[in-house]
Motif scaffolding. Structure first.
Motif, PDB file in Angstrom:
ATOM      1  N   PHE A   9       1.079  -0.747  -0.049  1.00 14.72           N
ATOM      2  CA  PHE A   9      -0.126  -0.097   0.629  1.00 14.72           C
ATOM      3  C   PHE A   9       0.789   1.542   0.119  1.00 14.72           C
ATOM      4  N   ARG A  10       2.181   1.329   0.813  1.00 15.26           N
ATOM      5  CA  ARG A  10       3.171   2.151   0.969  1.00 15.26           C
ATOM      6  C   ARG A  10       2.976   2.878  -0.471  1.00 15.26           C
ATOM      7  N   PHE A  11       3.137   1.957  -1.440  1.00 11.54           N
ATOM      8  CA  PHE A  11       4.132   1.876  -3.048  1.00 11.54           C
ATOM      9  C   PHE A  11       2.694   2.233  -4.236  1.00 11.54           C
ATOM     10  N   THR A  12       1.387   2.868  -3.690  1.00  6.84           N
ATOM     11  CA  THR A  12       0.167   2.295  -4.649  1.00  6.84           C
ATOM     12  C   THR A  12       0.098   3.425  -4.592  1.00  6.84           C
ATOM     13  N   GLY A  13      -0.315   4.375  -3.992  1.00  6.65           N
ATOM     14  CA  GLY A  13      -0.424   5.909  -4.626  1.00  6.65           C
ATOM     15  C   GLY A  13       1.062   6.483  -5.335  1.00  6.65           C
ATOM     16  N   LYS A  14       0.025   7.111  -6.774  1.00  9.23           N
ATOM     17  CA  LYS A  14       0.902   7.616  -7.738  1.00  9.23           C
ATOM     18  C   LYS A  14       2.224   8.233  -7.293  1.00  9.23           C
ATOM     19  N   GLY A  15       2.067   9.293  -6.376  1.00 11.96           N
ATOM     20  CA  GLY A  15       3.283   9.682  -5.822  1.00 11.96           C
ATOM     21  C   GLY A  15       4.075   9.169  -5.461  1.00 11.96           C
ATOM     22  N   ILE A  42      27.062   0.886  -3.654  1.00 13.76           N
ATOM     23  CA  ILE A  42      26.492   0.113  -4.085  1.00 13.76           C
ATOM     24  C   ILE A  42      25.470  -0.531  -2.993  1.00 13.76           C
ATOM     25  N   SER A  43      26.127  -0.267  -1.460  1.00 15.07           N
ATOM     26  CA  SER A  43      25.835  -0.897  -0.734  1.00 15.07           C
ATOM     27  C   SER A  43      24.038  -0.114  -0.352  1.00 15.07           C
ATOM     28  N   MET A  44      24.096   1.988  -0.762  1.00 18.69           N
ATOM     29  CA  MET A  44      23.119   2.600  -1.049  1.00 18.69           C
ATOM     30  C   MET A  44      21.483   2.040  -2.109  1.00 18.69           C
ATOM     31  N   LEU A  45      22.482   1.594  -3.087  1.00 21.23           N
ATOM     32  CA  LEU A  45      21.616   0.417  -4.298  1.00 21.23           C
ATOM     33  C   LEU A  45      20.711  -0.688  -3.481  1.00 21.23           C
ATOM     34  N   ARG A  46      21.641  -1.293  -2.557  1.00 19.17           N
ATOM     35  CA  ARG A  46      20.698  -2.553  -1.945  1.00 19.17           C
ATOM     36  C   ARG A  46      20.260  -2.450  -0.824  1.00 19.17           C
ATOM     37  N   MET A  47      19.620  -0.648  -0.208  1.00 11.09           N
ATOM     38  CA  MET A  47      19.433  -0.601   0.780  1.00 11.09           C
ATOM     39  C   MET A  47      17.595  -0.375  -0.225  1.00 11.09           C
ATOM     40  N   TRP A  48      17.931   0.453  -1.454  1.00 15.31           N
ATOM     41  CA  TRP A  48      16.352   1.060  -1.917  1.00 15.31           C
ATOM     42  C   TRP A  48      15.985  -0.831  -2.072  1.00 15.31           C
ATOM     43  N   LEU A  49      16.871  -1.707  -2.646  1.00 14.41           N
ATOM     44  CA  LEU A  49      16.532  -3.455  -3.400  1.00 14.41           C
ATOM     45  C   LEU A  49      15.347  -3.890  -2.146  1.00 14.41           C
ATOM     46  N   HIS A  52      12.880  -2.610  -0.956  1.00 15.51           N
ATOM     47  CA  HIS A  52      11.133  -2.457  -2.282  1.00 15.51           C
ATOM     48  C   HIS A  52      10.931  -4.342  -2.274  1.00 15.51           C
ATOM     49  N   GLN A  53      11.933  -4.955  -2.037  1.00 12.96           N
ATOM     50  CA  GLN A  53      11.291  -6.384  -1.787  1.00 12.96           C
ATOM     51  C   GLN A  53       9.981  -6.948  -1.909  1.00 12.96           C
ATOM     52  N   ASP A  54       9.172  -6.428  -1.289  1.00 12.36           N
ATOM     53  CA  ASP A  54       7.681  -7.456  -0.813  1.00 12.36           C
ATOM     54  C   ASP A  54       6.649  -6.727  -1.853  1.00 12.36           C
ATOM     55  N   VAL A  55       7.064  -5.954  -2.842  1.00  8.20           N
ATOM     56  CA  VAL A  55       6.446  -5.384  -4.139  1.00  8.20           C
ATOM     57  C   VAL A  55       7.322  -5.094  -5.685  1.00  8.20           C
ATOM     58  N   ALA A  56       8.235  -6.341  -5.017  1.00  8.38           N
ATOM     59  CA  ALA A  56       9.136  -6.836  -6.329  1.00  8.38           C
ATOM     60  C   ALA A  56       8.517  -7.354  -7.314  1.00  8.38           C
ATOM     61  N   SER A  57       7.163  -7.996  -7.731  1.00 11.80           N
ATOM     62  CA  SER A  57       7.052  -8.702  -8.484  1.00 11.80           C
ATOM     63  C   SER A  57       5.517  -7.985  -8.604  1.00 11.80           C
ATOM     64  N   ARG A  58       5.268  -6.869  -8.282  1.00 15.22           N
ATOM     65  CA  ARG A  58       4.158  -5.319  -8.943  1.00 15.22           C
ATOM     66  C   ARG A  58       4.685  -5.435  -9.776  1.00 15.22           C
ATOM     67  N   HIS A  59       4.060  -4.803 -11.279  1.00 12.92           N
ATOM     68  CA  HIS A  59       4.000  -3.805 -12.210  1.00 12.92           C
ATOM     69  C   HIS A  59       4.651  -1.971 -11.159  1.00 12.92           C
ATOM     70  N   GLU A  63       9.197  -4.860 -12.991  1.00  8.90           N
ATOM     71  CA  GLU A  63      10.718  -4.788 -14.457  1.00  8.90           C
ATOM     72  C   GLU A  63      12.111  -4.112 -13.699  1.00  8.90           C
ATOM     73  N   LEU A  64      12.021  -3.514 -12.784  1.00  7.98           N
ATOM     74  CA  LEU A  64      13.462  -2.754 -12.259  1.00  7.98           C
ATOM     75  C   LEU A  64      13.806  -3.562 -10.664  1.00  7.98           C
ATOM     76  N   VAL A  65      13.224  -4.122 -10.108  1.00 12.54           N
ATOM     77  CA  VAL A  65      14.237  -4.750  -9.238  1.00 12.54           C
ATOM     78  C   VAL A  65      15.331  -5.928  -9.995  1.00 12.54           C
ATOM     79  N   PRO A  66      14.209  -7.405 -10.657  1.00 16.62           N
ATOM     80  CA  PRO A  66      15.930  -7.612 -11.584  1.00 16.62           C
ATOM     81  C   PRO A  66      16.732  -7.517 -12.214  1.00 16.62           C
ATOM     82  N   ALA A  67      16.558  -6.502 -12.954  1.00 13.22           N
ATOM     83  CA  ALA A  67      17.162  -5.065 -13.353  1.00 13.22           C
ATOM     84  C   ALA A  67      18.863  -4.592 -12.992  1.00 13.22           C
ATOM     85  N   LEU A  68      18.048  -4.093 -11.264  1.00 15.00           N
ATOM     86  CA  LEU A  68      18.809  -3.617 -10.429  1.00 15.00           C
ATOM     87  C   LEU A  68      19.853  -4.968 -10.302  1.00 15.00           C
ATOM     88  N   VAL A  69      19.130  -5.841  -9.237  1.00 11.55           N
ATOM     89  CA  VAL A  69      19.592  -7.034  -8.273  1.00 11.55           C
ATOM     90  C   VAL A  69      21.037  -7.035  -9.359  1.00 11.55           C
TER      91      VAL A  69
END
Length: 299
Positions: A9-15, A42-49, A52-59, A63-69
Motif C-alpha cells: 500500500f505504501r507504494f500504490t499511491g501515484k505520488g 553499492i550498499s545504498m542501492l541494496r538498501m533501496w532494493l 522494495h523487496q515486498d513489491v518486487a513482483s508488482r508492476h 521490471e526495475l528490481v530484477p535489473a537492479l539486482v
C-alpha cells in the motif's frame, strides 16, 4: 486491510510510486557522479532494493528490481549497467502526477545522499554536482537547491575540497541519506565549531526584482538603518513586511559584525524562512551585499 497488501500500500499511491523511482534515479546519478562507484554506494542501492523487496513482483517494480539486482550482484556498477538502469527509471517515471520541479527535487535529495553514501566527498564528485546544478537551474529558490549550490560554489572556489569543507559538506549531505523513508530534515544548515555559518542559506548571484515583490530584513547593517532599507524597496516598487510569511519573496540578511554570518545572530526569521522553503515556498534568502547590487542595477 489484508496483511499481505499492507506493505504494498505504501507504494500504490501515484505520488509514492513516482517518488521511489525518482529517488532511485537520483541515487544512480549521485553514486556515479565522479565516475567511480564504491562499496558504500553499492550498499545504498541494496538498501533501496531491501526497501522494495515486498513489491518486487508488482508492476513497475517487476521490471526495475530484477535489473537492479542483476546490476549489483557482482558488487559493482559499470557504466553500461548504470545507463541501462537510468534509461529504465526515466521510462517508468513521468510528470503526470508530479511537476518537473518536484520530480527533480526528489532526484536532487537522492543525488546528494548518494554522493555522501561512502562517507567521503571528492573534488570530482563536487564538480559533477556543480554541473548537475547548472543543468537544473529551474530549481533555484527551492529547498535545498540554493543551499547546496552555495556550498558547492564555496567548496570549489579554490579548485579542491579540503578536509574542513568535506566535513561541512558531509554534515549537510548526510541529512539526505534517509531519502528512502519519510523522515523530515528538521534543522537548517548550521555547523558546530568555528565554521558555523548561515552563508550557505543565501542564494548565489540571485536575480532580484522589486516591482510587486515583498522584502523583509533581519540582522544589522553598517550601511543603512531599517527605515532606509524600507524606503529603497518602496521607491523601486516593492513592499516591506515586518515578518516572514508565505507572502514573502525576499529575506535580506544584514552583514554587520560577523564575516561568517553566525546563525545565532539572526534567529527566528531565518529559521522560519528555511522552514517555508522546505515546504516549497519560494522565498529567497538574500545577503545584504546582493541587495545593494540589485538596488544599483534597478537604478
Amino acid at each position: 486491510m489484508d496483511s499481505d497488501l499492507r506493505s504494498y500500500f505504501r507504494f500504490t499511491g501515484k505520488g509514492r510510486l513516482e517518488k521511489s523511482i525518482n529517488s532511485l534515479l537520483g541515487l544512480l546519478e549521485g553514486i556515479a557522479i565522479d565516475g567511480k562507484v564504491t562499496d558504500g554506494e553499492i550498499s545504498m542501492l541494496r538498501m533501496w532494493l531491501a526497501d522494495h523487496q515486498d513489491v518486487a513482483s508488482r508492476h513497475p517494480y517487476s521490471e526495475l528490481v530484477p535489473a537492479l539486482v542483476a546490476a549489483v550482484a557482482d558488487g559493482a556498477l559499470d557504466p553500461d549497467e548504470r545507463e541501462d538502469l537510468t534509461w529504465l527509471c526515466q521510462r517508468l517515471r513521468s510528470t503526470e502526477f508530479f511537476d518537473m520541479v518536484t520530480a527533480d527535487l526528489q532526484r536532487l535529495h537522492a543525488l546528494v545522499g548518494g554522493i555522501a553514501a561512502d562517507g567521503r566527498i571528492s573534488t570530482e564528485e563536487m564538480r559533477g554536482l556543480s554541473e548537475w546544478l547548472s543543468e537544473h537551474a529551474h530549481l533555484q529558490t527551492c529547498w535545498p537547491y540554493d543551499e547546496i549550490s552555495t556550498l558547492t560554489t564555496k567548496a570549489l572556489s579554490d579548485g579542491r575540497v579540503d578536509e574542513t569543507e568535506q566535513r561541512m559538506l558531509l554534515d549537510f549531505f548526510t541529512e539526505f541519506l534517509a531519502v528512502l523513508d519519510e523522515r523530515t530534515i528538521v534543522r537548517p544548515i548550521a555547523f558546530d565549531g568555528p565554521e558555523q555559518s548561515i552563508g550557505a542559506l543565501c542564494a548565489v548571484g540571485p536575480e532580484v526584482t522589486f516591482p510587486s515583490k515583498t522584502f523583509c530584513f533581519t540582522g544589522a547593517s553598517s550601511k543603512y538603518k531599517r527605515a532606509d532599507f524600507e524606503g529603497l524597496v518602496q521607491r523601486l516598487g516593492g513592499e516591506t513586511l515586518s515578518g516572514v510569511s508565505t507572502k514573502l519573496h525576499y529575506l535580506v540578511i544584514g552583514a554587520e559584525g560577523n564575516p561568517c554570518w553566525a546563525f545565532a545572530c539572526y534567529g527566528r526569521k531565518v529559521e522560519k524562512a528555511v522552514a517555508l522553503r522546505r515546504k516549497g515556498v519560494r522565498v529567497v534568502i538574500l545577503h545584504e551585499n546582493d541587495f545593494h547590487d540589485a538596488v544599483l542595477d534597478a537604478g
